[in-house]
Structures are given as C-alpha cells and as structure tokens.
Design a protein around this motif. Structure first.
Motif, short mmCIF file in Angstrom:
data_model
loop_
_atom_site.label_atom_id
_atom_site.label_comp_id
_atom_site.label_asym_id
_atom_site.label_seq_id
_atom_site.Cartn_x
_atom_site.Cartn_y
_atom_site.Cartn_z
N PRO A 57 58.16 -11.08 -36.89
CA PRO A 57 59.19 -10.06 -36.71
C PRO A 57 58.90 -9.23 -35.46
O PRO A 57 57.74 -9.03 -35.10
N GLU A 58 59.96 -8.78 -34.82
CA GLU A 58 59.83 -7.87 -33.67
C GLU A 58 60.82 -6.73 -33.91
O GLU A 58 61.86 -6.65 -33.26
N MET A 59 60.48 -5.90 -34.86
CA MET A 59 61.46 -4.94 -35.35
C MET A 59 61.41 -3.58 -34.68
O MET A 59 62.37 -2.82 -34.75
N SER B 52 57.00 -7.45 -46.45
CA SER B 52 57.45 -6.05 -46.32
C SER B 52 56.78 -5.46 -45.09
O SER B 52 55.69 -5.90 -44.70
N GLY B 53 57.43 -4.48 -44.49
CA GLY B 53 56.90 -3.86 -43.28
C GLY B 53 55.48 -3.37 -43.54
O GLY B 53 55.24 -2.66 -44.52
N ASN C 89 56.43 9.05 -44.34
CA ASN C 89 55.15 8.95 -43.62
C ASN C 89 55.07 7.78 -42.66
O ASN C 89 54.00 7.48 -42.15
N CYS C 90 56.21 7.12 -42.43
CA CYS C 90 56.15 5.99 -41.50
C CYS C 90 57.31 6.08 -40.51
O CYS C 90 58.47 6.00 -40.91
N VAL C 91 56.96 6.22 -39.25
CA VAL C 91 57.98 6.38 -38.21
C VAL C 91 58.87 5.13 -38.10
O VAL C 91 60.01 5.20 -37.65
N TYR C 92 58.34 3.99 -38.57
CA TYR C 92 59.11 2.75 -38.48
C TYR C 92 60.11 2.59 -39.63
O TYR C 92 60.89 1.66 -39.64
#
Ligand SMILES: Cc1cc2nc3c(=O)[nH]c(=O)nc-3n(C[C@H](O)[C@H](O)[C@H](O)COP(=O)(O)O)c2cc1C
Length: 658
Positions: A581-583, A316-317, A343-346
């Motif tokens: 990952p390069e998300m 998970s991220g 709360n997470c910009v991603y």
C-alpha cells in the motif's frame, strides 16, 4: 497376497548397480536402526527396498500430527500408533520375508546387547537432541566393532559421518565428555557439519531453539539422509572399497547445490572446530527471545472460531487490528471495531481503520464460504462512529461454494522491498480489475515516465512523513525493533530498510530532538526517502489507484472500499504478485482537500497541497474523494519478515470461544 511375493523379482531392478550375488548378500544382512522419526523411518524403507533382509528397530514414540512434514509412516491412519509397529508393517508390506525385531521401549543399557546382537551395521535415526542415548549406542558399537553411520538432515541437505571399527570413535571425534548438555548439542552440530552449508538460508531463526530442544526439519533433507546413508551401507556391507570415515565427513546441500567433503583431524579438538565453536557460542548467547506467532489456547472446533481464525489475517493500517469479536451463538457474532483517529495522523476521520474493517468483512465472507456459509453484515445504528459495531449472521446453504480467494487469505502479505519492474500482463490486469468491480475501477500507473512521476510524488510525500512530529509519534509506537515478526505492530525488518539504515533510524527515533538534528544538519530524510520511497516506486510492475464511481462519503462507503481492496489484494496474491500500500499521499491530500491542519509545520501543510494536485493529475481525477486505495504491485520475493496477528482468543471480548 503373500504368495505372490518373490524377493528376486521385487529387487531385480537393483541388479546392474549390484550383482545378483551381492543382492543375495544384502538379503542376509541385519541392520539396526535406533529412532524412527524424520530419518529413521526413511532409512528403514530405503534399506528394505535395497533388499536388506533383517532389521532391529527401536523407537518409544507414537505418531502425531507434527510428524507429517517429514516422517515415513506419519499419516492420518497412523496417528497415535507406535512408530515401531507402523514401520514394521510398512517394511513387511514391501518385503514380507523380512525378519524384523522391534524394541518399543527405546534403547537402554538393559537391551543394548539384544539390540546390537548379530548386526552388521548400525544406522543412527535418533532425534538430534537425544544426545545421551546416541553416545551410548555409538560407544556400544565401537566396543563391538560394529560400523555405525549417522546422517543429519540440515536445512535442505544432509551431512554424513561414518564411524568404522578401528578408526576414530564418536567420543574422540565429538569430544562430548564432561560438557553440559547445551554444549554437547553444539559440539554435535558443528562436528556433524563442519562445512555448515545450511547456514545462510534459514529464513525464520526463531524456530531454532537448542535450549528448548526444537528445530526445523524438511522432508527433502530426511530423504537425502536416507539416500546417502544407504549408499554408505551398500559400500560397507559389500566391501566395495574405501568409505570416508571420521575425521572425514561429507555434506551435500540441495538448496545451494553444493557438496563439501570435510576433514577435521582431532574432531572438535581441531583448531578450526574450536574457532567455529567459539563463534557459535557467542551467537547463541546473543540470541534473544524472539516473537513468534502466539499459539491458540482454545481449540478452534466451531465454524465461527475457524472463520475468525482466518479473518484475523485481514490487513490493517500499521497492523493495528482495530477489531474485537463477541460470539453470540453458533451463527451470530458481533464485531466491535474502533478507529485510531485520536492518536494516529494517518487515520484521518478513522477512514484508514474503516477501510481495514471493510477488508475484515470481506475476509469473513470468504472464510465463511469455506464453511459452506453465507455471512450477512449489519452495522448497528446509534453507536458512535469511532466505535462501529457490526452484527454478523451466518447461514448455512448448499448453494455456497468455497470462494476461489479462500486459499490466499493466509498467504497475503505486505512487501515493502523492491519488486521486478517487469510490467503486469493484460491477463493479470484484467483479473485485478474484475476483482474490484462493479462500482469501482483501477487506474494503472505504468511505464517509465508515469512511474517516475509517482516516485517523485512519493519522495515528496516522504518528506512530510519524516519531518512532522505527529508522524514521528506514530512511527515510534508501531515499529517493533530487532524483530522479524510482530504480533501487534510492524517488525523493523519488514520496514524495507537495509541493516545500516535501520540502525541509524533506530538511534534517531530515540528522541524527536535527534530526528530534528539529523534532518536539519545531515539531510536525515534523504537515505530513508531513497530506500523506502524513491527506489521501491521504480522497482515495481505498476502502481495502482482503486477508484470508486461515486465519492466516498460515509463509513459504509469506506467499508465497501475496504471489501474491494481485499478482493484486489487477494487476487494479486493468487496471481503470485507482491503488493505494498502507498496510502500516505492520499491521506495528506485528504487533509488538504478538507482544509484540516494536520501539523504545526507550515511547510508540510503547503507541501500537502502540492501533493494533492500532483496526485489528481496522475490519477486523471478532478477530486480525490473517489480514491479508495493506492499501492504498488509486481512480481518479486515473498517477504521473510512480516506482521503477525493476535490470536482469536486474544481478539475475543471475553477471551472465550463459547
Ligand atoms: C488501510 C490500510 C492502509 C495501509 N497503508 C500502508 C502504507 O501506507 N504503507 C505500507 O507500507 N503499508 C500500509 N498498509 C499495510 C499494513 O501496514 C499491513 O497490512 C499490516 O501491517 C499487516 O501486515 P500484512 O499486510 O503483511 O499482513 C496499510 C494497510 C491498510 C489496511
């Protein structure tokens, strides 16, 4: 079949390296072995095969599962049985004429005489931490002029010391008198292996804990100990000439292919040893409590518990593990998922979390196949999209075969350091493409030119990542500092920076002001962008973009995407490939496509627009809506630092399995 045993024939293949007469001498010898754990059991069996005819063996323990990796005699049929009894049986099965005296209560002052009576040699098999008992036996051997050998399994090697009658004694060499127990253990360790050949390749030092009397030990080291000690035994018992006695020692390390013969006159009083002890004490006092995998408190004895125990390893991220479980009955459980968009910009629109939940669903399906079960998923309607609920129904079916990806669930891991730049083979690419089909395909970014384009894209993307305050907040929360492992975040050692850059980053992350100051006056983003983005982007076999045939629009589309991603990642693991990952370029491009301002920083917003068109060109796509996942792949080292997971108990809504 005892009648068919003939000593001379059984041990005839020793002849050549020993003479027939010497073999008959060995048959008359009695060796005492205290401790039948990692090394003791192997000593007994090796010496039995050498043709030694008599033994005194002692151990007060019974076999348990944690002995399996290294102890002779540790097997399912022997669990719970006394080690002395099992090893006596195993030895008698090799030589039924053996004379074996057992001491099932261990060695104490009361039975020391009996244990050492009539013996020609003592071989130490006591647990590393049994320092008191060891001192007593070695001292009793010295009093009785009995030669004594100790061989310690260290890493993937063995260090050996011989204590011979009339030479330096155990106490004189190790200097343990009057020291605390911890200090005695330290002196014992450094005295055993002054060369310390095993240092330098310990990959998980959280497993060494002198205070808790715990340490790792390998089967190779135990076997090497048995081989080395039996060789010394042969020389001592047959008077074959000089053997190195303390303060001389020998150490062979099969991992480093190194041999050291050491000489420490005065033993631990030697200035070199004193210095080594000083350094070791300092290091030990610095050693802090480290994060280790939490141990499960509840036995995992149901199918659902075992499935969840594997499924929790889904990626998970930022290792957020945005899921909790609620077990309904033997065949049903609920997934309570959530996203981190607030709360997470991603986590734009929760899509990253939804992709992770998809990966979880696929992992559950694969884990269920290992239980002979099929998993059916139903997303419940009428719940907020930020808090999705999925009903899982398991059904047993004789048609279900274990998924070939099952063994790779626990081995799959994120590697953020460089890989080999060797291109993927056609077979590897085909297997990976098949893993995401049907409905999805893979765009490969390979070759120097395209990889360089991708590196530039990631370098530009990192500028956004490292300069907007919104991302700073996320990074601050998700990195666990000074850590090799992290149960609920990413340990700093798995981020991919070298130790110096890591120290600087840690300092900078102390406040947003520091980050801004570094960025403004010292090109602060340059070093991390080179180490974390530019170099790894070139150091890989290929970059990949998993693309769906249809645009991803709904939460279910993202679940499906996550399922394909997990099959792709597990297939990479099956192929022995590393993966990262390069998300973030995709995420910033999506902000641009949806015209959402993700930051106050105008430059970053403009940069995201450029990034998006760059990404479309590289992927050969008109729009980015079809992209499921981006990453890099290639052969390389398995990371030693990694994210761990919460336990199943911890992930259960009511913390109970039943
Ligand atoms: C949807 C998603 C996005 C991710 N994005 C990134 C990323 O951009 N960069 C990265 O290094 N890791 C990324 N990861 C990897 C996670 O950080 C990693 O899976 C997690 O920390 C657990 O570690 P493990 O994969 O080693 O078990 C991503 C994972 C998922 C599922």
């Amino acid at each position: 079949m005892q009648e068919s045993f003939r000593y001379d024939e059984a041990f005839s293949r020793n002849i050549g390296w020993v003479t027939e007469t010497e073999q008959q001498w060995l048959k008359t010898k009695r060796i005492a072995i205290a401790g039948l754990g990692g090394v003791g059991g192997s000593h007994l069996l090796t010496l039995t095969r050498l043709g030694i005819g008599r033994f005194n063996i002692s151990d007060l323990d019974t076999f348990e599962l944690a002995n399996f990796n290294r102890q002779a005699g540790a097997s399912l049929s022997h669990i719970g049985r006394a080690k002395v009894e099992v090893l006596k049986e195993l030895a008698l099965d090799i030589n039924p004429e053996l004379d074996v005296r057992t001491f099932p209560d261990g060695i104490k002052p009361e039975n020391m005489d009996a244990f050492l009576s009539g013996i020609d040699l003592y071989i130490d098999g006591l647990d590393f931490f049994a320092i008191e008992a060891r001192r007593a036996v070695f001292s009793a051997c010295a009093d009785r002029s009995i030669p004594a050998v100790t061989a310690a399994p260290l890493g993937l090697g063995a260090a050996l010391l011989n204590f011979l009658p009339g030479e330096m004694t155990f106490e004189e060499y190790f200097q343990l008198e009057g020291a605390t127990e911890d200090e005695q253990l330290l002196r014992f360790l450094l005295g055993l292996s002054p060369a310390m050949l095993q240092m330098g390749y310990l990959v998980d030092d959280s497993r060494v804990d002198l205070n808790a009397h715990k340490g790792p030990s390998t089967p190779m080291a135990c076997e090497l100990c048995a081989g080395m000690a039996a060789s010394q035994a042969l020389k001592i018992l047959l008077n074959r000439g000089k053997v190195p006695a303390v303060p001389h020692g020998i150490h062979f390390d099969a991992y480093r292919n190194k041999y050291a013969s050491t000489w420490r006159p005065g033993g631990n009083r030697n200035p070199l040893q004193k210095l080594a002890l000083k350094i070791a004490r300092k290091q030990l006092s610095k050693k802090k409590a480290m994060t280790m995998a939490e141990t499960e408190t509840t036995p995992l004895d149901t199918s659902i518990a075992r499935i969840l125990d594997l499924a929790r390893w889904a990626p998970s991220g930022d290792n957020t593990q945005p899921w909790r479980f609620e077990i309904k009955d033997d065949a049903n459980f609920l997934i309570h998922a959530h996203d981190t968009r607030d709360n997470c910009v991603y986590d734009l629109d929760g899509r990253a979390s939804q992709t992770a939940v998809g990966a979880l669903l696929e992992t559950i399906a694969i884990a269920a196949s290992g239980e002979g079960m099929e998993a059916d998923f139903k997303r419940l309607p009428n719940v907020p999209e930020t808090l999705p609920m999925i009903e899982v129904t398991l059904s047993r079916s004789p048609e279900v075969k274990a998924d070939p990806l099952l063994p790779y669930i626990r081995a799959r891991v994120t590697q953020r350091r460089g890989f080999s730049s060797k291109p993927l083979t056609d077979e590897q690419k085909q297997a990976l493409e098949a893993a995401v089909a049907p409905g999805n395909r893979v765009v490969w970014i390979e070759g120097q030119g395209r990889k360089w384009q991708m590196a530039k894209l990631l370098f530009q993307n990192a500028q956004i990542r490292l300069t907007i305050p919104e991302a700073y907040q996320v990074h601050k929360n998700i990195i666990e500092w000074d850590a090799q492992f992290s149960v609920d975040r990413i340990p700093d050692q798995a981020v991919g920076l070298d130790p110096v850059a890591l120290k600087l980053m840690r300092w900078a992350m102390g406040s947003w002001e520091r980050v801004r100051m570094l960025n403004r006056y010292f090109a602060g983003t340059l070093m991390p962008r080179i180490q974390l983005d530019l170099v790894p982007a070139l150091q890989c076999g290929a970059h990949f973009i998993i693309v769906s045939d249809k645009p991803l629009q709904s939460i279910d589309d993202y679940f499906r995407g996550g399922r394909a991603l997990q099959r792709f990642w597990l297939t990479a693991t099956r192929l022995g490939l590393q993966f990262q990952p390069e998300m973030t370029p995709l995420i910033f491009s999506r902000y641009d496509a949806l015209s959402i301002n993700f930051t106050q920083d105008e430059t970053a917003i403009r940069s995201a627009g450029e990034l998006s068109s760059h990404l479309k060109t590289l992927a050969g796509l008109q729009k980015i809506d079809n992209i499921i996942f981006i990453g890099r792949i290639g052969s390389g080292k398995i990371p030693t630092a990694r994210s761990l997971r919460r336990t199943v108990t911890n992930l259960l809504n009511n913390n109970t399995l039943n």
